[in-house]
Design a protein around this motif. Structure first.
Motif, PDB file in Angstrom:
ATOM      1  N   SER A  53      -3.295  15.055   2.368  1.00 42.71           N
ATOM      2  CA  SER A  53      -4.710  14.735   2.180  1.00 42.71           C
ATOM      3  C   SER A  53      -4.871  13.405   1.458  1.00 42.71           C
ATOM      4  O   SER A  53      -5.658  12.545   1.864  1.00 42.71           O
ATOM      5  N   PHE A  54      -4.126  13.227   0.383  1.00 43.98           N
ATOM      6  CA  PHE A  54      -4.171  11.990  -0.404  1.00 43.98           C
ATOM      7  C   PHE A  54      -3.800  10.797   0.476  1.00 43.98           C
ATOM      8  O   PHE A  54      -4.446   9.747   0.425  1.00 43.98           O
ATOM      9  N   PHE A  55      -2.772  10.971   1.299  1.00 44.59           N
ATOM     10  CA  PHE A  55      -2.310   9.887   2.149  1.00 44.59           C
ATOM     11  C   PHE A  55      -3.348   9.532   3.220  1.00 44.59           C
ATOM     12  O   PHE A  55      -3.608   8.358   3.469  1.00 44.59           O
ATOM     13  N   VAL A  56      -3.951  10.557   3.845  1.00 44.13           N
ATOM     14  CA  VAL A  56      -4.966  10.298   4.878  1.00 44.13           C
ATOM     15  C   VAL A  56      -6.164   9.558   4.280  1.00 44.13           C
ATOM     16  O   VAL A  56      -6.669   8.594   4.851  1.00 44.13           O
ATOM     17  N   ILE A  57      -6.608  10.017   3.110  1.00 41.44           N
ATOM     18  CA  ILE A  57      -7.721   9.338   2.432  1.00 41.44           C
ATOM     19  C   ILE A  57      -7.325   7.904   2.088  1.00 41.44           C
ATOM     20  O   ILE A  57      -8.111   6.971   2.267  1.00 41.44           O
ATOM     21  N   SER A  76       2.701  19.416  -0.655  1.00 41.76           N
ATOM     22  CA  SER A  76       2.739  18.674   0.609  1.00 41.76           C
ATOM     23  C   SER A  76       1.350  18.568   1.231  1.00 41.76           C
ATOM     24  O   SER A  76       1.003  17.533   1.811  1.00 41.76           O
ATOM     25  N   LYS A  77       0.547  19.612   1.087  1.00 44.07           N
ATOM     26  CA  LYS A  77      -0.825  19.561   1.605  1.00 44.07           C
ATOM     27  C   LYS A  77      -1.648  18.544   0.808  1.00 44.07           C
ATOM     28  O   LYS A  77      -2.432  17.781   1.380  1.00 44.07           O
ATOM     29  N   LYS A  78      -1.463  18.527  -0.498  1.00 46.29           N
ATOM     30  CA  LYS A  78      -2.161  17.545  -1.335  1.00 46.29           C
ATOM     31  C   LYS A  78      -1.740  16.124  -0.954  1.00 46.29           C
ATOM     32  O   LYS A  78      -2.580  15.228  -0.850  1.00 46.29           O
ATOM     33  N   PHE A  86      -5.119  14.862 -12.357  1.00 52.56           N
ATOM     34  CA  PHE A  86      -5.665  16.113 -11.822  1.00 52.56           C
ATOM     35  C   PHE A  86      -4.741  17.296 -12.099  1.00 52.56           C
ATOM     36  O   PHE A  86      -4.728  18.266 -11.346  1.00 52.56           O
ATOM     37  N   LYS A  87      -3.980  17.214 -13.168  1.00 53.24           N
ATOM     38  CA  LYS A  87      -3.018  18.265 -13.509  1.00 53.24           C
ATOM     39  C   LYS A  87      -3.729  19.622 -13.583  1.00 53.24           C
ATOM     40  O   LYS A  87      -4.734  19.766 -14.264  1.00 53.24           O
ATOM     41  N   GLY A  88      -3.194  20.594 -12.845  1.00 54.27           N
ATOM     42  CA  GLY A  88      -3.741  21.943 -12.868  1.00 54.27           C
ATOM     43  C   GLY A  88      -4.876  22.179 -11.880  1.00 54.27           C
ATOM     44  O   GLY A  88      -5.332  23.301 -11.729  1.00 54.27           O
ATOM     45  N   ARG A  89      -5.338  21.160 -11.193  1.00 58.47           N
ATOM     46  CA  ARG A  89      -6.420  21.337 -10.208  1.00 58.47           C
ATOM     47  C   ARG A  89      -5.834  21.645  -8.838  1.00 58.47           C
ATOM     48  O   ARG A  89      -4.745  21.227  -8.518  1.00 58.47           O
ATOM     49  N   ALA A  90      -6.605  22.364  -8.063  1.00 57.87           N
ATOM     50  CA  ALA A  90      -6.256  22.706  -6.674  1.00 57.87           C
ATOM     51  C   ALA A  90      -4.890  23.380  -6.602  1.00 57.87           C
ATOM     52  O   ALA A  90      -4.070  23.059  -5.745  1.00 57.87           O
ATOM     53  N   GLU A  91      -4.666  24.318  -7.503  1.00 53.74           N
ATOM     54  CA  GLU A  91      -3.378  25.015  -7.529  1.00 53.74           C
ATOM     55  C   GLU A  91      -3.147  25.870  -6.292  1.00 53.74           C
ATOM     56  O   GLU A  91      -2.024  26.255  -6.012  1.00 53.74           O
ATOM     57  N   ASP A  92      -4.207  26.143  -5.549  1.00 53.72           N
ATOM     58  CA  ASP A  92      -4.073  26.931  -4.327  1.00 53.72           C
ATOM     59  C   ASP A  92      -3.492  26.108  -3.171  1.00 53.72           C
ATOM     60  O   ASP A  92      -3.133  26.656  -2.141  1.00 53.72           O
ATOM     61  N   LYS A  93      -3.384  24.796  -3.346  1.00 46.40           N
ATOM     62  CA  LYS A  93      -2.851  23.922  -2.303  1.00 46.40           C
ATOM     63  C   LYS A  93      -1.414  23.537  -2.638  1.00 46.40           C
ATOM     64  O   LYS A  93      -1.092  23.262  -3.792  1.00 46.40           O
ATOM     65  N   SER A  94      -0.576  23.479  -1.625  1.00 49.37           N
ATOM     66  CA  SER A  94       0.806  23.054  -1.830  1.00 49.37           C
ATOM     67  C   SER A  94       0.846  21.554  -2.113  1.00 49.37           C
ATOM     68  O   SER A  94      -0.092  20.822  -1.782  1.00 49.37           O
ATOM     69  N   PHE A 103       0.830  -1.201   0.000  1.00 48.52           N
ATOM     70  CA  PHE A 103       0.000   0.000   0.000  1.00 48.52           C
ATOM     71  C   PHE A 103       0.870   1.259   0.000  1.00 48.52           C
ATOM     72  O   PHE A 103       0.641   2.184  -0.781  1.00 48.52           O
ATOM     73  N   GLY A 104       1.850   1.325   0.885  1.00 48.56           N
ATOM     74  CA  GLY A 104       2.701   2.512   0.995  1.00 48.56           C
ATOM     75  C   GLY A 104       3.407   2.857  -0.310  1.00 48.56           C
ATOM     76  O   GLY A 104       3.485   4.025  -0.693  1.00 48.56           O
ATOM     77  N   ILE A 105       3.885   1.854  -0.983  1.00 47.41           N
ATOM     78  CA  ILE A 105       4.583   2.076  -2.252  1.00 47.41           C
ATOM     79  C   ILE A 105       3.589   2.466  -3.344  1.00 47.41           C
ATOM     80  O   ILE A 105       3.813   3.411  -4.102  1.00 47.41           O
ATOM     81  N   ALA A 106       2.474   1.775  -3.411  1.00 45.65           N
ATOM     82  CA  ALA A 106       1.481   2.047  -4.455  1.00 45.65           C
ATOM     83  C   ALA A 106       0.839   3.425  -4.281  1.00 45.65           C
ATOM     84  O   ALA A 106       0.601   4.131  -5.262  1.00 45.65           O
ATOM     85  N   VAL A 107       0.563   3.836  -3.053  1.00 45.59           N
ATOM     86  CA  VAL A 107      -0.100   5.128  -2.838  1.00 45.59           C
ATOM     87  C   VAL A 107       0.813   6.277  -3.265  1.00 45.59           C
ATOM     88  O   VAL A 107       0.343   7.271  -3.832  1.00 45.59           O
ATOM     89  N   THR A 108       2.091   6.152  -3.025  1.00 46.53           N
ATOM     90  CA  THR A 108       3.024   7.202  -3.438  1.00 46.53           C
ATOM     91  C   THR A 108       3.114   7.264  -4.962  1.00 46.53           C
ATOM     92  O   THR A 108       3.092   8.349  -5.552  1.00 46.53           O
ATOM     93  N   SER A 109       3.177   6.121  -5.591  1.00 43.14           N
ATOM     94  CA  SER A 109       3.184   6.075  -7.056  1.00 43.14           C
ATOM     95  C   SER A 109       1.910   6.692  -7.628  1.00 43.14           C
ATOM     96  O   SER A 109       1.949   7.504  -8.554  1.00 43.14           O
ATOM     97  N   ASN A 110       0.764   6.323  -7.064  1.00 47.23           N
ATOM     98  CA  ASN A 110      -0.517   6.872  -7.528  1.00 47.23           C
ATOM     99  C   ASN A 110      -0.586   8.381  -7.348  1.00 47.23           C
ATOM    100  O   ASN A 110      -1.092   9.086  -8.215  1.00 47.23           O
ATOM    101  N   PHE A 111      -0.095   8.870  -6.220  1.00 49.70           N
ATOM    102  CA  PHE A 111      -0.132  10.309  -5.979  1.00 49.70           C
ATOM    103  C   PHE A 111       0.655  11.058  -7.046  1.00 49.70           C
ATOM    104  O   PHE A 111       0.168  12.033  -7.615  1.00 49.70           O
ATOM    105  N   VAL A 112       1.850  10.602  -7.324  1.00 46.02           N
ATOM    106  CA  VAL A 112       2.698  11.265  -8.321  1.00 46.02           C
ATOM    107  C   VAL A 112       1.986  11.311  -9.672  1.00 46.02           C
ATOM    108  O   VAL A 112       1.905  12.369 -10.315  1.00 46.02           O
TER     109      VAL A 112
END
Length: 144
Positions: free
Chosen positions: A69-73, A64-66, A54-62, A38-47
């Protein structure tokens, strides 16, 4: 966007399953193997989700914040995944690999919805700093 998320998700399933089966082959406990994969796959998926889905979405968030959030979900989804996995392996007597695939499939829809809304969610009312506040956006307007 959903199709891109599905493609990234499928690649994540591939990463997850390769790591999971490798660890199982090394005689790791299936629950530990599921957590590590899970840890390896979630990091790959996030990148891939940041760079493509989601390229270009939520540009107001850093970034690290994304990621936080992605990790907690993803952790919440892992909890559901592990419960389903354990149920399928111990009570249904399903094979460990099949049980992991079924578990991943069951949590994928929830994962997309939560990340779409929370991690990569757009602000509804974009307003530049210093710009005048419209009547509708000002919740402190006193009507008399």
């Amino acid at each position: 966007m959903l199709i891109k998320f599905a493609v990234v998700g499928l690649s994540g399933v591939g990463v997850n399953m390769v790591v999971y089966m490798y660890l199982i082959a090394l005689s790791a406990n299936y629950m530990v193997a599921a957590g590590c994969s899970f840890g390896i796959a979630v990091t790959s998926n996030f990148v891939w989700n940041v760079l493509w889905t989601f390229k270009g979405r939520a540009e107001d968030k850093s970034i690290s914040k994304k990621y936080a959030s992605f990790f907690v979900i993803s952790i919440m989804n892992l909890g559901v995944n592990l419960l389903v996995l354990q149920f399928l392996v111990e009570y249904v007597q399903a094979g460990k690999t099949l049980a992991q695939l079924v578990s991943i499939a069951l949590v994928s829809g929830l994962n997309f919805l939560l990340n779409y809304q929370i991690t990569f969610g757009e602000r509804r009312c974009k307003q530049e700093k210093g710009a005048p506040v419209s009547y509708e956006a000002n919740s402190y307007t006193n009507l008399q």
